[in-house]
Design a protein around this motif. Structure first.
Motif, PDB file in Angstrom:
ATOM      1  N   GLY A   1       0.940  -1.177   0.154  1.00 40.60           N
ATOM      2  CA  GLY A   1       0.024   0.088  -0.012  1.00 40.60           C
ATOM      3  C   GLY A   1       0.746   1.265   0.074  1.00 40.60           C
ATOM      4  N   VAL A   2       2.124   1.047  -0.608  1.00 39.26           N
ATOM      5  CA  VAL A   2       3.027   2.414  -0.562  1.00 39.26           C
ATOM      6  C   VAL A   2       2.860   2.835  -1.862  1.00 39.26           C
ATOM      7  N   LEU A   3       2.887   4.269  -1.929  1.00 34.66           N
ATOM      8  CA  LEU A   3       2.976   5.063  -3.172  1.00 34.66           C
ATOM      9  C   LEU A   3       3.854   6.237  -3.191  1.00 34.66           C
ATOM     10  N   HIS A   4       4.597   6.681  -1.959  1.00 32.86           N
ATOM     11  CA  HIS A   4       5.537   7.797  -1.908  1.00 32.86           C
ATOM     12  C   HIS A   4       6.737   7.213  -1.930  1.00 32.86           C
ATOM     13  N   PRO A   5       7.709   7.687  -2.429  1.00 36.18           N
ATOM     14  CA  PRO A   5       9.044   7.058  -2.504  1.00 36.18           C
ATOM     15  C   PRO A   5       9.670   7.358  -0.875  1.00 36.18           C
ATOM     16  N   ASP A   6       9.260   8.284  -0.441  1.00 35.87           N
ATOM     17  CA  ASP A   6       9.988   8.508   0.875  1.00 35.87           C
ATOM     18  C   ASP A   6       9.552   7.616   2.044  1.00 35.87           C
ATOM     19  N   ASP A   7       8.304   7.020   1.866  1.00 32.96           N
ATOM     20  CA  ASP A   7       7.649   5.937   2.630  1.00 32.96           C
ATOM     21  C   ASP A   7       8.485   4.436   2.385  1.00 32.96           C
ATOM     22  N   ALA A   8       8.861   4.382   1.169  1.00 32.93           N
ATOM     23  CA  ALA A   8       9.179   3.037   0.669  1.00 32.93           C
ATOM     24  C   ALA A   8      10.835   3.212   1.382  1.00 32.93           C
ATOM     25  N   VAL A   9      11.459   4.567   1.227  1.00 28.94           N
ATOM     26  CA  VAL A   9      12.811   4.502   1.961  1.00 28.94           C
ATOM     27  C   VAL A   9      12.728   4.025   3.571  1.00 28.94           C
ATOM     28  N   GLN A  10      11.569   4.883   4.097  1.00 28.79           N
ATOM     29  CA  GLN A  10      11.670   4.541   5.502  1.00 28.79           C
ATOM     30  C   GLN A  10      11.363   3.040   5.761  1.00 28.79           C
ATOM     31  N   ALA A  11      10.533   2.515   5.225  1.00 30.00           N
ATOM     32  CA  ALA A  11      10.273   0.898   5.288  1.00 30.00           C
ATOM     33  C   ALA A  11      11.509   0.195   5.175  1.00 30.00           C
TER      34      ALA A  11
ATOM     35  N   ILE B   1      -3.214   8.471  -6.593  1.00 37.02           N
ATOM     36  CA  ILE B   1      -2.114   8.152  -7.772  1.00 37.02           C
ATOM     37  C   ILE B   1      -2.526   6.692  -8.165  1.00 37.02           C
ATOM     38  N   GLY B   2      -2.446   6.335  -9.661  1.00 34.85           N
ATOM     39  CA  GLY B   2      -2.378   5.147  -9.960  1.00 34.85           C
ATOM     40  C   GLY B   2      -1.108   4.517  -9.835  1.00 34.85           C
ATOM     41  N   SER B   3      -1.272   3.288  -9.445  1.00 34.84           N
ATOM     42  CA  SER B   3      -0.151   2.495  -8.890  1.00 34.84           C
ATOM     43  C   SER B   3       1.000   2.423 -10.007  1.00 34.84           C
ATOM     44  N   LEU B   4       0.795   2.340 -11.241  1.00 39.52           N
ATOM     45  CA  LEU B   4       1.835   2.212 -12.280  1.00 39.52           C
ATOM     46  C   LEU B   4       2.335   3.542 -12.318  1.00 39.52           C
ATOM     47  N   THR B   5       1.852   4.622 -12.027  1.00 37.28           N
ATOM     48  CA  THR B   5       2.200   6.036 -12.157  1.00 37.28           C
ATOM     49  C   THR B   5       3.233   5.983 -10.940  1.00 37.28           C
ATOM     50  N   ALA B   6       2.814   5.457  -9.959  1.00 33.30           N
ATOM     51  CA  ALA B   6       3.750   5.779  -8.538  1.00 33.30           C
ATOM     52  C   ALA B   6       4.931   4.680  -8.710  1.00 33.30           C
ATOM     53  N   LEU B   7       4.954   3.945  -9.607  1.00 29.81           N
ATOM     54  CA  LEU B   7       6.203   2.789  -9.401  1.00 29.81           C
ATOM     55  C   LEU B   7       7.575   3.232  -9.739  1.00 29.81           C
ATOM     56  N   PRO B   8       7.631   4.103 -10.870  1.00 35.57           N
ATOM     57  CA  PRO B   8       8.945   4.268 -11.233  1.00 35.57           C
ATOM     58  C   PRO B   8       9.838   5.268 -10.061  1.00 35.57           C
ATOM     59  N   ALA B   9       9.045   6.106  -9.512  1.00 36.63           N
ATOM     60  CA  ALA B   9       9.669   6.750  -8.521  1.00 36.63           C
ATOM     61  C   ALA B   9      10.062   5.939  -7.036  1.00 36.63           C
ATOM     62  N   VAL B  10       9.220   5.066  -6.889  1.00 40.89           N
ATOM     63  CA  VAL B  10       9.570   4.101  -5.729  1.00 40.89           C
ATOM     64  C   VAL B  10      10.562   3.318  -5.986  1.00 40.89           C
ATOM     65  N   ALA B  11      10.431   2.666  -7.259  1.00 38.09           N
ATOM     66  CA  ALA B  11      11.691   1.859  -7.526  1.00 38.09           C
ATOM     67  C   ALA B  11      13.037   2.650  -7.517  1.00 38.09           C
ATOM     68  N   ALA B  12      13.181   3.927  -8.191  1.00 40.98           N
ATOM     69  CA  ALA B  12      14.313   4.567  -8.192  1.00 40.98           C
ATOM     70  C   ALA B  12      14.861   4.908  -6.715  1.00 40.98           C
ATOM     71  N   ALA B  13      13.698   5.402  -5.731  1.00 43.61           N
ATOM     72  CA  ALA B  13      14.132   5.533  -4.506  1.00 43.61           C
ATOM     73  C   ALA B  13      14.642   4.077  -3.683  1.00 43.61           C
ATOM     74  N   VAL B  14      14.222   3.199  -4.005  1.00 43.88           N
ATOM     75  CA  VAL B  14      14.525   1.889  -3.380  1.00 43.88           C
ATOM     76  C   VAL B  14      15.879   1.469  -3.619  1.00 43.88           C
TER      77      VAL B  14
ATOM     78  N   THR C   1       5.020  -3.223  -1.605  1.00 48.94           N
ATOM     79  CA  THR C   1       4.181  -3.571  -2.953  1.00 48.94           C
ATOM     80  C   THR C   1       3.615  -1.991  -3.260  1.00 48.94           C
ATOM     81  N   VAL C   2       3.661  -1.733  -4.192  1.00 48.96           N
ATOM     82  CA  VAL C   2       3.081  -0.208  -4.783  1.00 48.96           C
ATOM     83  C   VAL C   2       1.559  -0.575  -5.215  1.00 48.96           C
ATOM     84  N   SER C   3       0.738   0.035  -4.420  1.00 43.31           N
ATOM     85  CA  SER C   3      -0.621  -0.096  -4.432  1.00 43.31           C
ATOM     86  C   SER C   3      -1.481   0.845  -3.915  1.00 43.31           C
ATOM     87  N   ASN C   4      -2.569   1.047  -4.486  1.00 46.03           N
ATOM     88  CA  ASN C   4      -3.599   1.863  -4.217  1.00 46.03           C
ATOM     89  C   ASN C   4      -4.934   1.063  -3.768  1.00 46.03           C
ATOM     90  N   HIS C   5      -4.694  -0.215  -3.545  1.00 49.44           N
ATOM     91  CA  HIS C   5      -6.041  -1.015  -3.062  1.00 49.44           C
ATOM     92  C   HIS C   5      -6.907  -1.288  -3.955  1.00 49.44           C
TER      93      HIS C   5
END
Length: 369
Positions: free
Chosen positions: A229-239, A261-274, A248-252
């Motif tokens: 249920g993570v959509l923001h890169p900063d939340d992914a980093v903290q996790a 935001i759409g999950s696929l739209t959020a995905l690249p920024a989260v992947a880059a932050a991870v 899991t990038v997801s908006n349920h």
């Protein structure tokens, strides 16, 4: 022939209120639509002159080898759709060689599910009862679950207007198999103009969940932890800093915050932050093997599919789910070959072209994976 066919078959056999429970999202369902728009707005730039006489779909998710980078997402109360419920979907996942993410709100118990699927992950919501949470974690470990997935985007249930208008309630034969039957009594009390399942989760789920609780969970289990249920890169980093093993990038599926935001739209920024420190998974809106290819190209290690699995279940039980997963693998292999990828690893280096852009987005621009 494709997953939409399964959806039409399911719509023909399900009661309207159950179909709405399955299909609907929160509010005006803007995010449900955004999930599909996100996939429709991404185009692959294929490569040519690669020997694709044999394309491999196998992948590794959380240390386990799977036949394709696709799993079955956690979905509650599957006996609503077929008497065999979760047992049918779990068996189909076992046959397909992919992970099955069992919901804490499964209508069969975790003991019954793990007996038929060796690649079971266990998804939990944060309960008000911490002792009960601990007991569930112990059960998952003792039963050989491969991972523990904590859903973090549901401090309360989104206002799912279809269910509210229908006065949706669980029928008498459906209950949460991981709990004593009275635990779901509230969810079976139909009330006009309200959703009984929403009222029940409001009683059971703890909206005070914070990062401290995630850290507590990390200390309670040796299982890999997935934060769902993570959509923001900063939340992914903290996790990751807390010790989470996958995001899991997801908006349920568009069932929580309408307008998220759409999950696929959020995905690249989260992947880059991870930056490769944890696996990045995604769900919401996936309807084809080509969609899987797009998610891989944008940084995902794997995807989890939800509604199409339940379409297959409603249409024909385990055989329906078998067919959904077979179609998904066939389409993924076809998409790999036609994009010039001999395996899913190569797919992560494909360029993608947003509909509104004239220049491809390269793997370097998306961040190292």
């Amino acid at each position: 022939m494709n997953l939409d066919d399964a959806g039409r078959a399911a719509a023909d056999v399900l009661p309207q209120d159950v179909w709405d429970f399955l299909s609907g999202g929160s509010g005006a369902e803007m995010t449900v639509a955004a999930n599909r728009v996100a996939f429709d707005d991404v185009f692959i730039v294929p490569r040519v002159l690669t020997d694709v006489s044999s394309c491999g779909t196998s992948a590794t998710l959380l240390g386990s080898r799977v036949t394709m980078p696709v799993g079955v997402a956690p979905m509650a109360y599957q006996q609503l759709f077929h008497p065999d419920g979760e047992l049918a979907t779990a068996r189909a996942a076992e046959v397909a060689g992919v992970p099955y993410e069992a919901s804490i709100l499964s209508s069969y118990s975790l003991e019954e599910i793990t007996a038929v699927c060796t690649q079971t992950w266990f998804q939990v919501y944060w309960l008000r009862d911490r002792i009960l949470m601990g007991d569930l974690i112990d059960r998952a470990e003792n039963l050989g679950c491969k991972a523990l997935a904590l859903t973090v985007d549901a401090p309360r249930m989104g206002r799912r207007l279809r269910d509210i208008r229908n006065g949706f309630a669980l029928p008498s034969h459906v209950a949460a198999g991981n709990f004593p039957r009275p635990w779901t009594d509230t969810a079976r009390r139909g009330t006009a103009g309200s959703s009984s399942s929403m009222m029940h989760t409001g009683e059971a789920f703890d909206p005070a969940l914070t990062w401290k609780d995630v850290a507590w969970l990390r200390g309670q289990t040796h299982l890999p932890i997935v934060l769902k249920g993570v959509l923001h890169p900063d939340d992914a980093v903290q996790a990751i800093e807390i010790g989470v093993d996958a995001i899991t990038v997801s908006n349920h599926g568009g069932r929580q915050l309408d307008g998220a935001i759409g999950s696929l739209t959020a995905l690249p920024a989260v992947a880059a932050a991870v930056e490769g420190r944890a696996q990045v998974l995604m769900d919401s809106g996936i309807r084809s093997g080509a969609d899987v290819l797009k998610a891989l190209a944008l940084g995902a290690s794997g995807v989890f599919i939800g509604r199409p699995v339940l379409w297959g279940l409603a249409a024909d039980g385990q055989r329906g789910v078998d067919r959904v997963l077979q179609v998904m693998q066939t389409e993924l292999e076809d998409a790999l070959a036609l994009s010039g990828c001999v395996d899913v690893r190569r797919a992560r280096h494909l360029d993608v072209l947003p509909r509104s852009s004239s220049a491809p987005v390269s793997p370097v621009q998306r961040g190292s994976r």
